[in-house]
Design an enzyme around this catalytic site. Structure first.
Site, PDB file in Angstrom:
ATOM      1  N   PHE A 108       2.196 -16.144  19.662  1.00 26.61           N
ATOM      2  CA  PHE A 108       0.665 -15.923  19.711  1.00 26.61           C
ATOM      3  C   PHE A 108      -0.197 -17.119  20.190  1.00 26.61           C
ATOM      4  CE2 PHE A 108       1.930 -13.887  15.433  1.00 26.61           C
ATOM      5  CZ  PHE A 108       1.974 -12.733  15.941  1.00 26.61           C
ATOM      6  N   LYS A 214     -10.827   1.509  -1.641  1.00 27.43           N
ATOM      7  CA  LYS A 214     -10.371   2.459  -2.567  1.00 27.43           C
ATOM      8  C   LYS A 214     -11.619   3.714  -3.058  1.00 27.43           C
ATOM      9  CE  LYS A 214      -7.285  -0.963  -4.261  1.00 27.43           C
ATOM     10  NZ  LYS A 214      -5.829  -0.729  -4.421  1.00 27.43           N
ATOM     11  N   HIS A 272     -10.954  -9.472  -3.739  1.00 29.02           N
ATOM     12  CA  HIS A 272     -11.145  -8.324  -4.520  1.00 29.02           C
ATOM     13  C   HIS A 272     -11.913  -8.140  -5.504  1.00 29.02           C
ATOM     14  CE1 HIS A 272      -7.826  -7.646  -1.752  1.00 29.02           C
ATOM     15  NE2 HIS A 272      -6.670  -8.029  -2.430  1.00 29.02           N
TER      16      HIS A 272
HETATM   17  C1  BG6 Z   1      -3.412  -8.526  -1.996  1.00 25.68           C
HETATM   18  C2  BG6 Z   1      -2.602  -9.610  -2.570  1.00 25.68           C
HETATM   19  O1  BG6 Z   1      -4.483  -8.669  -1.495  1.00 25.68           O
HETATM   20  O2  BG6 Z   1      -3.766  -7.581  -3.115  1.00 25.68           O
HETATM   21  C3  BG6 Z   1      -1.393  -9.234  -3.419  1.00 25.68           C
HETATM   22  O3  BG6 Z   1      -2.405 -10.475  -1.569  1.00 25.68           O
HETATM   23  C4  BG6 Z   1      -1.626  -8.059  -4.314  1.00 25.68           C
HETATM   24  O4  BG6 Z   1      -0.766 -10.334  -3.808  1.00 25.68           O
HETATM   25  C5  BG6 Z   1      -2.533  -7.075  -3.980  1.00 25.68           C
HETATM   26  O5  BG6 Z   1      -0.558  -7.873  -5.114  1.00 25.68           O
HETATM   27  C6  BG6 Z   1      -2.947  -5.960  -4.812  1.00 25.68           C
HETATM   28  O6  BG6 Z   1      -3.510  -4.783  -4.140  1.00 25.68           O
HETATM   29  P1  BG6 Z   1      -3.394  -3.595  -4.801  1.00 25.68           P
HETATM   30  O7  BG6 Z   1      -4.103  -2.425  -4.163  1.00 25.68           O
HETATM   31  O8  BG6 Z   1      -1.809  -3.393  -5.172  1.00 25.68           O
HETATM   32  O9  BG6 Z   1      -4.107  -3.610  -6.329  1.00 25.68           O
END
Ligand code: BG6
Length: 521
Positions: A108, A214, A272
């Site tokens: 990279f 989602k 998230h």
């Molecule tokens: C990711 C994290 O962003 O989201 C992970 O780095 C986590 O550690 C994952 O497991 C969870 O995503 P989902 O869609 O399985 O809830």
């Protein structure tokens, strides 16, 4: 259990899987393509788009990584589409799709590699009529993001070379999707934003958070703003508190070095969970345009008062039992320091200081190796002002329960409303009951993994479901003081919860000290 009747025909449902908007011809270029994400999520998502007729006819994918995988890459991606995407290996679109996958090996930070990549993309424009449109996807380890951005800029690959032959006067476009984590703290996020903005305009940048792809997350906005009855009670006058749980039963799955430098707060809460919170708490945007939605999200983040260290909890799992199997503790995981201070569980209490939410506590918890995988938002309402049935309190089950709206993000995606009902019989006995809406029962389709929608939106240039520079910095501004406090004040009793449980007792105490309890999930 009661289910929801859906008044949509199977034909209309099928049609809704097909986007009304068609993306332009383009090449998706994935940096870090030898990693798990590409095989398990990105290629299956692209193929699902192809199956639904949402990819342009003139399309190609180029994987870029360091290892020489030219001979095996396309076949490996086919495996991923079949195993990770649940696709039938004999599906008639599969081989033609795999025939559009190419691979380019380079370091990279190697200028010559970018020249060769540029030439390859130009050749593919000829072969696949992709008209110079590029969607770069940065799926590498975050330490490479800056280099890749810089080199793309220096090699004239970040801006379209308009007008391109065959593009019918529209000119071509170049966009970049940047995976999380976007920065490590406020300072590094700002520095990365500066570097990216030197090379790409903000409307070319798509900071991805797959939670926003989602269906259940997008449905929070529909639930709130497409229905007349909920918004009236969606405020401090009626709501006692909000809980957000993002629990995983898996451990760190071989990602020791990454997780050691991340921890639960950086890995899941800063992005998230904060995205979920912004959807639950935002004011109605003036439209569903990217700028209008982002503006409301940022207002939520900026209204959150600084989070006091006493309102934070960290945990780390020790050995325990998950799904009936013995599992090792975090400190025994591969490439994890035996005295690691990294948190695998984080819980916070915060407040949003605005007219809608002042005084409503919001409790957040996220962690690995918890009792089960569940992401859920709980809105708990206040008790009625006059408890007519208060003499039932403490009797029978647990007395009168407050109304709850729970939004199950995953698994068993859906929404439930809990209310009290009279138990049949001559006495006035009451019990809580649930009214349930379950996505897969109602619509007969399971919710996609998030990447499909987001890849499609990026190809269409729609940034509504992506994070904006200001939003990313605002959430880091909230998390950074906590991270700094934690770094200065190591925990002496790690590990403080056994794998397969609901986290440390201090996490429960966060709510119990205020007379509340995490909802049993
Ligand atoms: C990711 C994290 O962003 O989201 C992970 O780095 C986590 O550690 C994952 O497991 C969870 O995503 P989902 O869609 O399985 O809830």
């Amino acid at each position: 259990m009661a289910t929801t009747q859906v008044t949509i025909s199977p034909e209309a449902l099928k049609a809704s899987q097909h986007s009304e908007r068609a993306p332009d011809p383009c090449i998706v270029v994935i940096f870090g393509a030898s990693g798990d994400l590409t095989k398990r999520k990105l290629l299956p998502a692209l193929y699902h788009l192809e199956q639904a007729g949402n990819l342009p006819e003139n399309f190609a994918v180029v994987g870029v990584a360091r290892r020489p995988l030219e001979q095996t890459f396309a076949a490996d991606m086919k495996d991923g589409i079949v195993s990770g995407g649940g696709v039938d290996a004999a599906d008639d679109k599969l081989d033609p799709f795999v025939g559009r996958i190419r691979y380019h090996a380079m370091n990279f930070d190697d200028a010559a590699g970018y020249d060769a990549l540029k030439k390859l993309l130009g050749d593919l424009d000829g072969e696949f009529k992709t008209q110079g449109n590029r969607l770069f996807y940065l799926a590498t380890a975050p330490e490479y993001f800056s280099d890749i951005i810089k080199f793309l800029g220096e090699h004239g690959m970040a801006q379209p070379e308009a007008p391109v032959e065959g593009a019918q006067g529209k000119g071509s476009w170049v966009r970049v999707i940047i995976e999380k984590p976007f920065g490590h703290d406020l300072e590094s996020a700002k520095a990365l934003n500066d570097e990216v903005n030197k090379v790409f305009r903000e409307d070319q940048i798509f900071r991805i958070d797959h939670y926003l792809g989602k269906e259940t997350v997008q449905n929070i906005l529909v639930f709130r703003f497409a229905n007349g009855i909920f918004e009236n009670v969606w405020n401090r006058n009626y709501i006692d508190h909000i809980e957000i749980t993002a629990a995983e039963s898996i451990g760190i799955e071989g990602r020791g070095p990454f997780y050691e430098s991340a921890g639960a707060l950086r890995d899941v809460v800063q992005n998230h969970v904060m995205e979920l919170l912004s959807f639950v708490a935002m004011e109605p945007p003036v439209s569903f345009e990217a700028s209008a939605v982002r503006a409301e999200k940022i207002k939520v983040y900026r209204a959150i008062s600084p989070i006091h260290p006493a309102d934070t909890v960290r945990g780390q799992y020790g050995p325990g039992m998950v799904d009936g199997k013995a599992v090792i503790g975090y400190r025994q995981e591969d490439r994890v320091h035996p005295r690691s201070q990294t948190e695998t569980y984080a819980a916070l209490r915060l407040e949003i200081e605005n007219w809608r939410w002042a005084g409503v506590p919001i409790y957040i918890r996220a962690g690995k190796r918890l009792a089960k995988r569940v992401t859920e938002i709980t809105i708990q309402f206040k008790q009625p002002p006059l408890l007519l049935f208060k003499d039932r309190e403490g009797k029978g089950a647990e007395g009168i329960k407050s109304n709850i709206i729970s939004m199950r993000i995953q698994p068993d995606e859906g929404i439930a409303l809990r209310f009290e009902a009279k138990i049949p019989g001559p006495s006035m006995n009451i019990a809580p009951v649930n009214m349930n809406f379950n996505y897969s029962e109602a619509f007969g389709v399971s919710s996609a993994n998030g990447y499909e929608r987001l890849l499609l939106d990026a190809m269409l240039g729609d940034g509504t479901l992506f994070a904006h520079r200001d939003g990313v910095e605002a959430t880091w501004a909230l998390m950074t003081p906590i991270l700094e406090y934690w770094a200065k004040n190591p925990i002496k009793d790690f590990p403080n919860y056994a794998a397969g449980t609901w986290g440390p007792s201090t996490g429960d105490a966060l709510m119990e000290s205020e007379g509340r309890k995490w909802r049993k999930l």
